[in-house]
Design an enzyme around this catalytic site. Structure first.
Site, PDB file in Angstrom:
ATOM      1  N   CYS A  81       0.825  -1.214   0.000  1.00 42.34           N
ATOM      2  CA  CYS A  81       0.000   0.000   0.000  1.00 42.34           C
ATOM      3  C   CYS A  81       0.858   1.263   0.000  1.00 42.34           C
ATOM      4  O   CYS A  81       2.067   1.223   0.129  1.00 42.34           O
ATOM      5  CB  CYS A  81      -0.942  -0.005   1.198  1.00 42.34           C
ATOM      6  N   ARG A 108      11.621  -4.854   6.966  1.00 35.72           N
ATOM      7  CA  ARG A 108      12.472  -4.658   5.782  1.00 35.72           C
ATOM      8  C   ARG A 108      13.914  -4.690   6.252  1.00 35.72           C
ATOM      9  O   ARG A 108      14.236  -4.131   7.302  1.00 35.72           O
ATOM     10  CB  ARG A 108      12.133  -3.308   5.143  1.00 35.72           C
ATOM     11  N   ALA A 146       3.016   1.842   2.993  1.00 33.73           N
ATOM     12  CA  ALA A 146       4.223   1.007   2.967  1.00 33.73           C
ATOM     13  C   ALA A 146       5.320   1.681   2.148  1.00 33.73           C
ATOM     14  O   ALA A 146       6.489   1.686   2.534  1.00 33.73           O
ATOM     15  CB  ALA A 146       3.910  -0.365   2.393  1.00 33.73           C
ATOM     16  N   HIS A 205       5.840   6.431  -2.465  1.00 29.85           N
ATOM     17  CA  HIS A 205       7.167   6.947  -2.809  1.00 29.85           C
ATOM     18  C   HIS A 205       7.050   8.420  -3.194  1.00 29.85           C
ATOM     19  O   HIS A 205       7.824   9.258  -2.739  1.00 29.85           O
ATOM     20  CB  HIS A 205       7.767   6.215  -4.010  1.00 29.85           C
TER      21      HIS A 205
HETATM   22 FE1  CFM Z   1      13.145   0.560  -5.380  1.00 27.22          FE
HETATM   23 FE2  CFM Z   1      12.629  -1.806  -5.603  1.00 27.22          FE
HETATM   24 FE3  CFM Z   1      11.149  -0.176  -4.070  1.00 27.22          FE
HETATM   25 FE4  CFM Z   1      13.675  -0.863  -3.368  1.00 27.22          FE
HETATM   26 FE5  CFM Z   1      12.724  -2.879  -1.778  1.00 27.22          FE
HETATM   27 FE6  CFM Z   1      11.689  -3.725  -4.063  1.00 27.22          FE
HETATM   28 FE7  CFM Z   1      10.229  -2.179  -2.532  1.00 27.22          FE
HETATM   29 MO1  CFM Z   1      10.763  -4.588  -1.792  1.00 27.22          MO
HETATM   30  S1  CFM Z   1      14.565  -1.105  -5.262  1.00 27.22           S
HETATM   31  S2  CFM Z   1      12.647   1.012  -3.300  1.00 27.22           S
HETATM   32  S3  CFM Z   1      14.561  -1.715  -1.588  1.00 27.22           S
HETATM   33  S4  CFM Z   1      11.327  -0.274  -6.197  1.00 27.22           S
HETATM   34  S5  CFM Z   1      12.847  -4.761  -2.636  1.00 27.22           S
HETATM   35  S6  CFM Z   1      12.373  -3.792  -6.230  1.00 27.22           S
HETATM   36  S7  CFM Z   1       9.615  -3.855  -3.618  1.00 27.22           S
HETATM   37  S8  CFM Z   1      10.979  -2.649  -0.597  1.00 27.22           S
HETATM   38  S9  CFM Z   1       9.264  -0.300  -2.918  1.00 27.22           S
END
Ligand code: CFM
Length: 545
Positions: free
Chosen positions: A62, A96, A65, A196
């Site tokens: 989500c 994480r 997260a 993000h």
């Molecule tokens: Fe970038 Fe990722 Fe992500 Fe990531 Fe991660 Fe991920 Fe993630 Mo899991 S590199 S920041 S450190 S998009 S592994 S492939 S899914 S937490 S949001």
């Protein structure tokens, strides 16, 4: 297992959706693409960053997260206070593997803590702002942090608590603590990707730019989108130091708020994970004049390439020579291990379904030991991560994306300083310098491979049955289903208990790990529960009204 012949990819694509209702199948087909480059190298369009169809078991997370866990989570000296019911905090607590290394034993590190307002029914009915104010005060009195971030969860958005107002009030009241809030309710957007963006915006508004004093040292870079999973950032810190490159800040692996405050003072921004942080990279460039490039430190050759690009940008003969020395020394070590591992892994096959950048980056590592990627996909990436940033102008902004604020950024009248003149940038670009560029996953994948966005559990199982890959890369939710098929699953979010996998040392670690996994004979001895009994393990009846 490898070398088995499969039906044509188009046929497999149809098979994946054949048990869905017609409307669902039609929608899913937009996200299941046979990769095939045309004569100009153009790849087919992927319908990414759209809602998951209700009822489908998705890998996605989500918005909360993506904001709290992913972007802000790895910073050790910000108190991350979750405004919401306790479950949102509990399930995001230490899940994480972002590691950190405080400067001294007494330096603040709040990462092991779980801060929550623990909302109850009463707060949902009468409002939770009072409780939030109290919680901020309590966190301040106990820890005296430099900053407190407040994260809104779903119910907070539904009842309308004004987290930003409370944050402002408390910032004024406390005086020496930066308090800022994130409207990152879990339901926003279609995945963690929205989180993000929200995290990027608030960091840019409230933190980046507060300290204009550059860190001492030569050749300053800011590392964006490196989150120190399994210690990756530690490897890169060492590597940069050996090359004579200074890291001003990392967003956000092994970082502190002081680093964020001066993240804009570097001369070059290096973006590792494009999906999670391209917004900050763009905004810093617009406001302060720091160019950004996409780099990849996953894979030994990719690492060498990234280091050379950085050296080329700074154009210092001493740096260029030093980088060459380090690259030569390290590639020799890597080559010895790669050759040995390759002798046992060559020709084996892999699939990668993870996140928004790793499903692309890790294909490099597999290729380096002779393994072939048959299919790959992201959970929540956008079209540019699949097809390359050249498609950005053609991406239609839908209602879900429109809900996420786009900051209007102008050059700062005082602080903007173009690090390189337009003609210098043009010359670099003509030389292949990837300014502002990310080519995406699909152009680098073979023709006839399958690219699947937001893969469902059903499609995963079908793929496993049809292709029987030698290894499947995903996360903890998928791991044991995959392994019951007799196929090893490497977690690419947490690295299982392994890593680091970045840089040269990381490549060696990864090769060895994959060698152990794909060559273990145990997998062929497993028969899943559904093959051991003649009857299904669960009897169920579908009742239709
Ligand atoms: Fe970038 Fe990722 Fe992500 Fe990531 Fe991660 Fe991920 Fe993630 Mo899991 S590199 S920041 S450190 S998009 S592994 S492939 S899914 S937490 S949001």
């Amino acid at each position: 297992m490898s070398g088995t012949s499969h039906p044509a990819p188009e046929q497999i694509r149809e098979n994946l959706v054949k048990s869905y209702p017609a409307k669902v199948a039609k929608k899913r087909l937009g996200q299941i693409v046979v990769n095939r480059k045309d004569t100009d190298g153009k790849v087919p369009e992927m319908k990414a960053n759209v809602r998951t169809i209700p009822g489908i078991i998705t890998q996605r997370g989500c918005c909360y997260a993506g904001c709290k866990g992913v972007v802000l989570g790895p910073t050790r000296d910000i108190v991350n206070l979750v405004h919401g019911p306790i479950g949102c905090s509990f399930y995001a607590w230490l899940t994480r593997r972002n590691q950190t290394r405080p400067e001294t034993a007494d330096s603040p590190n709040f990462m092991p803590y779980c801060f929550s307002t623990d909302m109850q029914d009463e707060n949902i009915v009468f409002g939770g702002e009072k409780k939030l104010r109290k919680a901020i005060q309590e966190a301040y009195d106990l820890f005296h942090p430099k900053a407190i971030g407040v994260f809104a969860t779903c119910p907070v958005g539904l009842i309308g608590d004004d987290v930003h107002n409370v944050a402002r009030e408390m910032k004024d009241k406390l005086g020496d603590c930066n308090v800022f809030a994130f409207s990152c309710e879990g339901y926003k957007g279609v995945s963690q990707s929205a989180g993000h963006h929200i995290a990027n915006n608030q960091l840019f508004k409230h933190v980046i730019g507060l300290n204009d004093e550059p860190v001492p040292g030569k050749h300053r870079i800011t590392m964006l989108g490196e989150y120190n999973i399994g210690g990756d950032a530690f490897v890169l810190e060492d590597l940069m130091e050996r090359c004579g490159i200074t890291i001003t800040a990392t967003l956000s692996g092994n970082s502190t708020i002081a680093q964020f405050e001066r993240a804009h003072t570097s001369d070059l921004n290096c973006v590792m994970c494009h999906r999670s942080i391209n917004y900050v990279a763009d905004m810093i460039e617009k406001k302060y004049g720091v160019p950004w490039i996409k780099v990849n430190f996953i894979g030994a050759n990719a690492t060498a390439k990234a280091l050379r690009k950085i050296a080329e940008y700074f154009a210092d003969p001493e740096l260029i020579a030093r980088v060459e020395e380090v690259v030569t020394e390290e590639l020799a070590k890597v080559a010895a291990v790669a050759a040995d591992v390759r002798s046992r892994c060559e020709g084996k096959t892999a699939m990668l379904f993870v996140g928004g950048s790793r499903a692309h980056h890790y294909q490099e590592l597999f290729a380096e030991i002779g393994m072939k990627t048959l299919a790959a996909g992201y959970e929540f990436a956008h079209r540019d991560d699949y097809e390359g940033r050249n498609v950005l102008p053609t991406i239609k902004v839908d209602a879900d994306s429109r809900n996420i604020e786009e900051l209007d950024v102008e050059p700062d009248p005082v602080k903007f300083k173009a690090r390189r003149s337009p003609s210098e940038m043009e010359a670099l670009k003509a030389d292949g310098f990837p300014h502002h560029d990310y080519k995406g996953m699909m152009p680098e994948m073979d023709n006839e491979t399958l690219v699947i966005d937001d893969i469902s559990e059903h499609e995963t199982e079908e793929l496993l049955r049809i292709y029987k890959p030698d290894i499947f890369c995903a996360g903890i939710k998928e791991k044991y289903v995959v392994q019951k098929h007799g196929i090893p699953c490497k977690q690419l979010h947490s690295y299982d208990y392994g890593g680091p996998y970045a840089g040269f040392q990381g490549a060696i670690n990864f090769y060895r790990e994959i060698d152990r996994m794909v060559n273990a004979s145990i997998w062929s001895m497993i028969s899943p529960p559904w093959q051991q009994n003649s009857k299904p393990t669960l009897d169920a009846e579908y009742v239709k009204n």
